[in-house]
Write an enzyme that holds these catalytic residues in place. Structure first.
Site, PDB file in Angstrom:
ATOM      1  CB  CYS A 116      44.360  43.963  44.410  1.00  0.00           C
ATOM      2  SG  CYS A 116      43.330  42.760  45.246  1.00  0.00           S
ATOM      3  CG  LEU A 117      42.045  43.776  38.831  1.00  0.00           C
ATOM      4  CD1 LEU A 117      42.292  43.487  37.364  1.00  0.00           C
ATOM      5  CD2 LEU A 117      41.143  44.980  38.996  1.00  0.00           C
TER       6      LEU A 117
END
Length: 167
Positions: A116-117
């Protein structure tokens, strides 16, 4: 928002100039040269500061990347496969970096082991198109993710240290 170590690492990575993705044939070749130059410089800088933490290679077209990354914790080396594809809309869209063996082991991950970025990295990437490339994604995306998630996963007993050669 960026710590001094990250800022120093980032300042040593050359900025890219060519705004091209895999569909842009000749320009993509130029962009790939810039990507490799930035990656080589980043790895050299990491080695010089005793912070070596990944190896990457790509397919011939430069559209699929794979390799290893590792994180040191309590004097143990935790090693993971890393992979990502270059999106067709690259560099406007950042790569989605995946650590497949950690799939489903943390909430900060999407299906297939993609980290998750969205909150921190993607807005920064968007402000820096086309200057940011793969080396920047590693420095600003994967490195901080590993620094937060791996110790947490170890402390929770989700992942454990394995001696080299044992399964």
């Amino acid at each position: 928002m960026v710590d001094d170590g990250t800022r120093k690492a980032l300042s040593g990575i050359p900025l890219l100039k060519t705004k091209a993705g895999p569909r842009d044939k000749e320009l993509w070749v130029q962009r790939l040269k810039e990507e490799y130059q930035a990656l080589i410089k980043y790895v050299q800088n990491n080695k010089a500061s005793d912070m070596d933490w990944f190896r990457l290679e790509s397919n011939k077209e430069g559209t699929k990347w794979f390799g290893k990354c590792w994180y040191m914790y309590n004097l143990h080396k935790y090693e993971f496969d890393v992979e990502f594809d270059i999106p067709i809309t690259y560099p406007t869209t950042s790569p989605e970096i995946a650590l497949p063996e950690l799939d489903g082991k943390t909430a900060k991950m999407y299906r297939g082991g993609k980290i998750c970025l969205t909150d921190h990295f993607k807005p920064l990437w968007a402000r820096n198109v086309p200057k940011f490339g793969i080396a920047h994604a590693m420095a600003l995306g994967l490195a901080p993710w590993l620094a937060v998630e791996v110790p947490d996963l170890i402390e929770k007993g989700v992942i454990s240290y394995q001696e080299k050669g044992s399964s």
